[in-house]
Design a protein around this motif. Sequence first.
Motif, short mmCIF file in Angstrom:
data_model
loop_
_atom_site.label_atom_id
_atom_site.label_comp_id
_atom_site.label_asym_id
_atom_site.label_seq_id
_atom_site.Cartn_x
_atom_site.Cartn_y
_atom_site.Cartn_z
N UNK A 1 75.81 22.54 -21.15
CA UNK A 1 76.47 23.81 -21.48
C UNK A 1 76.98 23.73 -22.92
N UNK A 2 76.62 24.74 -23.72
CA UNK A 2 77.07 24.79 -25.12
C UNK A 2 77.58 26.20 -25.42
N UNK A 3 78.35 26.33 -26.49
CA UNK A 3 78.78 27.67 -26.92
C UNK A 3 79.27 27.62 -28.36
N UNK A 4 79.47 28.79 -28.93
CA UNK A 4 80.14 28.94 -30.22
C UNK A 4 79.50 28.12 -31.35
N UNK A 5 78.17 28.24 -31.44
CA UNK A 5 77.47 27.55 -32.53
C UNK A 5 77.60 28.34 -33.83
N UNK A 6 77.70 29.66 -33.68
CA UNK A 6 77.85 30.57 -34.83
C UNK A 6 76.76 30.33 -35.88
N UNK B 1 84.84 30.34 -26.73
CA UNK B 1 85.50 31.39 -27.52
C UNK B 1 86.74 30.93 -28.28
N UNK B 2 87.68 30.26 -27.62
CA UNK B 2 88.94 29.94 -28.31
C UNK B 2 88.78 28.76 -29.26
N UNK B 3 87.71 28.00 -29.12
CA UNK B 3 87.45 26.82 -29.96
C UNK B 3 88.53 25.76 -29.78
N UNK B 4 89.21 25.77 -28.63
CA UNK B 4 90.29 24.78 -28.41
C UNK B 4 89.86 23.85 -27.30
N UNK B 5 88.98 22.92 -27.67
CA UNK B 5 88.35 22.05 -26.68
C UNK B 5 89.41 21.25 -25.89
N UNK C 1 73.24 26.06 -43.26
CA UNK C 1 72.07 25.32 -42.77
C UNK C 1 72.45 24.05 -41.99
N UNK C 2 73.63 23.50 -42.23
CA UNK C 2 74.01 22.28 -41.50
C UNK C 2 74.18 22.56 -40.01
N UNK C 3 74.54 23.80 -39.68
CA UNK C 3 74.66 24.14 -38.24
C UNK C 3 73.28 24.16 -37.60
N UNK C 4 72.31 24.69 -38.33
CA UNK C 4 70.96 24.70 -37.78
C UNK C 4 70.43 23.27 -37.63
N UNK C 5 70.77 22.41 -38.59
CA UNK C 5 70.33 21.01 -38.50
C UNK C 5 70.89 20.36 -37.22
N UNK C 6 72.14 20.65 -36.91
CA UNK C 6 72.73 20.13 -35.67
C UNK C 6 71.99 20.68 -34.46
N UNK D 1 80.93 24.55 -32.83
CA UNK D 1 80.18 23.58 -33.65
C UNK D 1 80.60 23.72 -35.11
N UNK D 2 80.70 22.59 -35.79
CA UNK D 2 81.07 22.61 -37.20
C UNK D 2 80.48 21.38 -37.87
N UNK D 3 81.34 20.43 -38.23
CA UNK D 3 80.85 19.13 -38.73
C UNK D 3 80.02 18.44 -37.66
#
Length: 253
Positions: free
Chosen positions: A7-12, A203-207, A18-23, A227-229
């Motif tokens: 399960x994944x979410x919030x890749x934006x 949604x909240x990004x508060x893992x 482009x670093x997000x696409x690389x991930x 997703x970010x770094x």
Amino acid sequence: MTSTTHIISDLHLCQSRPSLFALFEHYMQKIAIQSNQLFVLGDLFEVWIGDDCLQIESPNTQLYRDVISLFKGYSDNHGELFFIHGNRDFLLSEEFEKQTGGKLLKEPHRLDLSNKKIALMHGDSLCTDDVAYQEFRAMVRNLEWQKQFLSLPMEKRIEIASGLRQQSKEAQTEKTMAIMDVNQNSVEDFFIQTNIDWLIHGHTHRQATHESTFNNKKIKRIVLSDWGEQGFYLAIDNKNPDQQNISGHYFSV
Ligand code: LP5
Ligand code: MN
């Protein structure tokens, strides 16, 4: 039988990062293939202004094609693929489903795995203290409103979407962190109404994993990371249903 669910979410995902696409590419090629069921719980894209954007050349089109092709590889060769709308990409529709080989689900989606009754959702509907957002949400989730928006030329839609992003950013400077989190009563009401064991949302990004006992039952609310770094996925291993094999994983490339 499904043995591993991711399960994944919030890749934006967007062309300007482009670093997000690389991930994402790394995840789909090396990690997701270990699962045989994949749920994407919204905000896959930074913004989605209608499936017909796939027919035109725009700065984002190549990114969309690349993302779709990775999903299609998964649904053709590895497992079942499901999507839930987020507040950025609630206009994802049939053409996206067709091209990815995935299925758009209505939220909350009920899933029974590992002897647990689980509900999946994006999470924004539980942020009921954010009254301005809930009003905005009711407006843009109205099908008539969406039809009108989709009938506008692409440039106009891009202009409106970036105007909305701007207004949203400005509105958020006036809101506290507490207002933008889920409302505890709404969460409890949801557990009462559905009698589920686990609620999984983004949604909240508060893992975090919030564990509590409610009506003599142990319940969990698992919040996915954006997703970010690093990228993030939740894995549920169903090979041994007597154990609660659920784990969150960060990864980088
Ligand atoms: O997105 P994020 O996480 O930063 O913030 C959200 C809430 N904001 C939004 C708005 C989106 O960011 C922008 C819209 C994306 C484009 C969608 C596709 C195109 C539109 C199609 C329409 C059919 O979701 C934010 C929450 C935050 O989460 C935390 O939960 O606080 O909510 C807001 O900030 C909303 C403001 O409070 C109210 C905005 C009022 C705008 C009113 C404009 C009305 C006129 C529209 C005319 C076209
Ligand atoms: Mn969101």
